[in-house]
Design an enzyme around this catalytic site. Structure first.
Site, PDB file in Angstrom:
ATOM      1  N   GLY A 286      31.896  34.132  44.259  1.00 54.27           N
ATOM      2  CA  GLY A 286      32.914  34.877  44.992  1.00 54.27           C
ATOM      3  C   GLY A 286      32.349  36.080  45.724  1.00 54.27           C
ATOM      4  O   GLY A 286      31.162  36.383  45.642  1.00 54.27           O
ATOM      5  N   ILE A 288      32.841  39.436  45.337  1.00 53.24           N
ATOM      6  CA  ILE A 288      32.310  40.480  44.473  1.00 53.24           C
ATOM      7  C   ILE A 288      31.207  39.932  43.572  1.00 53.24           C
ATOM      8  O   ILE A 288      30.140  40.544  43.431  1.00 53.24           O
ATOM      9  CB  ILE A 288      33.432  41.092  43.611  1.00 53.24           C
ATOM     10  N   ALA A 359      33.606  38.423  36.759  1.00 51.26           N
ATOM     11  CA  ALA A 359      34.267  38.584  38.059  1.00 51.26           C
ATOM     12  C   ALA A 359      35.160  37.403  38.407  1.00 51.26           C
ATOM     13  O   ALA A 359      35.823  37.418  39.443  1.00 51.26           O
ATOM     14  CB  ALA A 359      33.217  38.776  39.159  1.00 51.26           C
ATOM     15  N   LYS A 405      45.732  46.722  41.226  1.00 45.87           N
ATOM     16  CA  LYS A 405      47.023  46.052  41.074  1.00 45.87           C
ATOM     17  C   LYS A 405      47.434  45.908  39.612  1.00 45.87           C
ATOM     18  O   LYS A 405      48.551  45.472  39.316  1.00 45.87           O
ATOM     19  CB  LYS A 405      46.976  44.692  41.771  1.00 45.87           C
ATOM     20  N   GLY A 445      36.496  42.654  53.817  1.00 43.65           N
ATOM     21  CA  GLY A 445      35.872  41.394  54.176  1.00 43.65           C
ATOM     22  C   GLY A 445      35.795  40.367  53.076  1.00 43.65           C
ATOM     23  O   GLY A 445      35.194  39.311  53.252  1.00 43.65           O
ATOM     24  N   THR A 467      52.819  43.113  57.078  1.00 42.77           N
ATOM     25  CA  THR A 467      54.055  42.996  56.315  1.00 42.77           C
ATOM     26  C   THR A 467      55.025  44.148  56.572  1.00 42.77           C
ATOM     27  O   THR A 467      56.225  43.940  56.718  1.00 42.77           O
ATOM     28  CB  THR A 467      53.751  42.926  54.809  1.00 42.77           C
TER      29      THR A 467
END
Length: 613
Positions: A286, A288, A359, A405, A445, A467
């Site tokens: 991925g 990260i 990760a 989050k 990115g 949004t």
């Protein structure tokens, strides 16, 4: 012209110049130097001719690319000519007992003038006539310091690039109205719009590599008031190491505007914790995870285990790292799913890693709202599997990659990441393994982030969909986030939730506008449409809730949160019951647990409290 043709022509030209110079010097002084005989003149000419070609080869005068000649080449010519004249003088002293200084001095001056002139005449012809054969883009250079003047000089001397520097701007008032390489310093940065209009500027190059991100944003905002294309030069490290070239000048990217100043790491502590160890990274394919692998390799671990579910992404990072580090680091790619508990224990037992960076996760907020069970399986069960396998087989440090989050989450993705934090916090209380979580916001990115989406929409001609006009997010570059994750791992004592300093939040609408203008369009051409907040999204993200705030930094840009987990027995009982719930019950339960609210299980309602220290 080939080297084989070029050298004989230059030697012939120099021979003519040498003979012409000494004979002209002789005839100028002839009335006053009757003692200088024709025989002596002939012998001096032969010696001077031989010595000139000898020193020309020693100083590689025939290997120079004279169309790019500068002061250095003038010095080289002066050395070769002076030594050839001194050789002739020495020969005269040996042969006659005298040195005819006047003739040799005139010969020396003519020699330098004609040889230098012959070389530089090609450059002058090239600059004046060849360059004018095609139209170049008029360019303004921001910064008249050493970097800006280097860029200007290279642009002026490079005919292969269609950029012509015509003006400088600089905030140093002592440079106003001065000329550098024939280019005037026309004003300061605030005058850019006026200069662009008056000078018909097509390109602007920001050539101050020492600028902070805030200063780059300020200059960009001024430049964005014009229709010119905005470019930026390489980093200061490239200038200091001699890597600067005009080919390295690039367009300004959104990372230049939203990123922050470089992270200064404690290299010694990182090296001590990683060098010679075995490191395992889950989600290694991925955004990260792969960057963590790249950064880890710089500290020379003994083994690096790349674990991921996606075959192609693991293949890519494996091949990339093997090409660079394959000779000094054993790189082991493993295709596996963190949800496979037996497989995680098998991998840990076989390779016995010293450090684990976890990760692997589902991270797309709206998508996980539609698929809460998958979020639970990957983010909660997957974390529990990898963490417990790490503890069982004696991993020294386990680092969970978390997210902003996870703070007061109204959505499934954030809630599952907060529960993942709780799992490793509970394990840390009774384990020899140092379990820590690192929490940060959006990375620029990364796959699934808004920037690649906006770029695709711009390429298609728009509109860019946002949004809500007031929605804000924290942003960090992928390398910065990965470096700080590695640094946080060295600070681990066990049970901490490290929070990375994300700087100031950025409006998504501003991000969209910047990307549009950076792509060479006006906002009116592409357009921005507001689609409304999607399921599970928050208007503003947080890095810590009000009970977790701890202002002091344990390391520059790294805080420790004060988040306390739900008690282990209660938490693990709830986790074990997730599979029995309906999708709606599951969604409600994970969000309730993460937010310390009532948890509904079947027909019973109970309250789960999370104490905060």
């Amino acid at each position: 012209m080939t080297y084989q043709k070029r050298v004989p022509l230059l030697m012939l030209l120099d021979s003519i110049i040498v003979l012409f110079s000494i004979y002209l010097g002789y005839f100028i002084l002839h009335p006053y130097s009757a003692f200088y005989t024709s025989k002596l003149l002939l012998i001096s000419s032969i010696i001077l001719l031989i010595s000139h070609h000898t020193f020309a080869f020693i100083y590689r005068l025939y290997n120079k690319v004279w169309e790019y000649a500068s002061v250095g080449e003038v010095v080289t010519i002066a050395k070769a000519v002076t030594l050839s004249i001194l050789t002739a003088a020495f020969a005269q002293k040996i042969g006659t007992g005298h040195i005819y200084v006047s003739v040799l001095f005139i010969t020396w001056m003519l020699h330098i003038l004609l040889i230098g002139g012959s070389r530089f005449s090609w450059r002058m012809y090239r600059d004046r006539y060849i360059k004018s054969n095609h139209e170049k883009r008029r360019t303004l250079i921001v910064g008249a310091g050493s970097a800006g003047t280097t860029v200007a000089r290279q642009l002026l001397h490079n005919n292969d690039i269609d950029i012509e520097p015509v003006a400088f701007v600089d905030d140093d008032i002592t440079k106003y109205k001065l000329e550098i390489y024939g280019i005037s310093v026309c004003g300061d940065i605030e005058h850019i719009p006026e200069i662009v209009k008056n000078e018909n500027i097509k390109d602007i190059i920001i050539a101050i590599p020492s600028l902070t991100k805030a200063e780059i944003r300020r200059i960009y905002e001024i430049c964005a008031k014009t229709d010119a294309m905005i470019k930026i030069m390489p980093m200061i490290e490239d200038i200091m190491t001699g890597k600067l070239s005009v080919n390295a000048i690039r367009n300004v990217e959104v990372e230049d505007l939203l990123g922050r100043d470089p992270v200064e790491l404690d290299i010694s502590s990182i090296s001590e914790s990683i060098m010679g160890t075995t490191v395992l990274v889950t989600g290694a394919g991925g955004s990260i995870g792969s960057e963590i692998c790249r950064q880890i390799c710089k500290f020379n671990p003994k083994k690096l285990i790349l674990l991921g579910h996606g075959e192609f992404s693991i293949y890519n990072i494996d091949m990339e790292l093997r090409n660079i580090y394959g000779k000094q680091i054993e790189i082991i790619p493993i295709i596996a799913d963190v949800q496979d508990r037996a497989c995680m224990f098998e991998v840990m037992e076989k390779y016995l890693p010293d450090v684990v960076y976890h990760a692997a996760a589902h991270k797309h907020v709206p998508l996980m709202e539609y698929n809460p069970r998958e979020a639970v399986k990957n983010n909660i069960y997957g974390t529990k599997n990898v963490a417990e396998a790490s503890e069982t087989f004696g991993v020294h440090t386990f680092v969970l990659i978390s997210t902003d989050k996870a703070v007061n989450p109204p959505n499934v993705m954030g809630a599952t990441k907060r529960i993942a934090e709780m799992i490793i916090q509970n394990l840390a209380k009774e384990s020899n393994t140092k379990f820590v979580a690192v929490r940060f916001g959006n990375v620029l990115g990364s796959r699934g982030s808004v920037i690649p989406l906006f770029k695709k929409q711009i390429e298609k001609g728009g509109p860019v969909t946002v949004t809500h006009p007031d929605m804000t997010r924290y942003f960090m570059t992928i390398p910065e986030a990965s470096k700080l994750v590695i640094q946080a791992g060295t600070l681990a004592r066990g049970g901490e939730v490290f929070v990375l300093d994300m700087g100031e939040p950025v409006k998504i609408s501003d991000l969209a506008k910047n990307l549009i203008t950076l792509s060479g369009y006006s906002i009116e051409e592409i357009g921005i449409e507001y689609s409304g907040i999607r399921p599970g999204e928050k208007m503003y993200e947080e890095l810590l809730n009000e009970n977790e705030i701890q202002e002091k930094q344990i390391f520059p840009k790294i805080h420790i949160g004060k988040a306390e987990p739900l008690e282990k027995k209660e938490l693990f009982n709830l986790i074990s019951s997730f599979n029995e719930m309906t999708t709606d019950q599951l969604k409600e339960t994970v969000i309730s647990v993460a937010n310390n609210k009532e948890v509904v299980k079947g027909s019973k309602t109970r309250r789960v409290l999370i104490e905060h220290s």
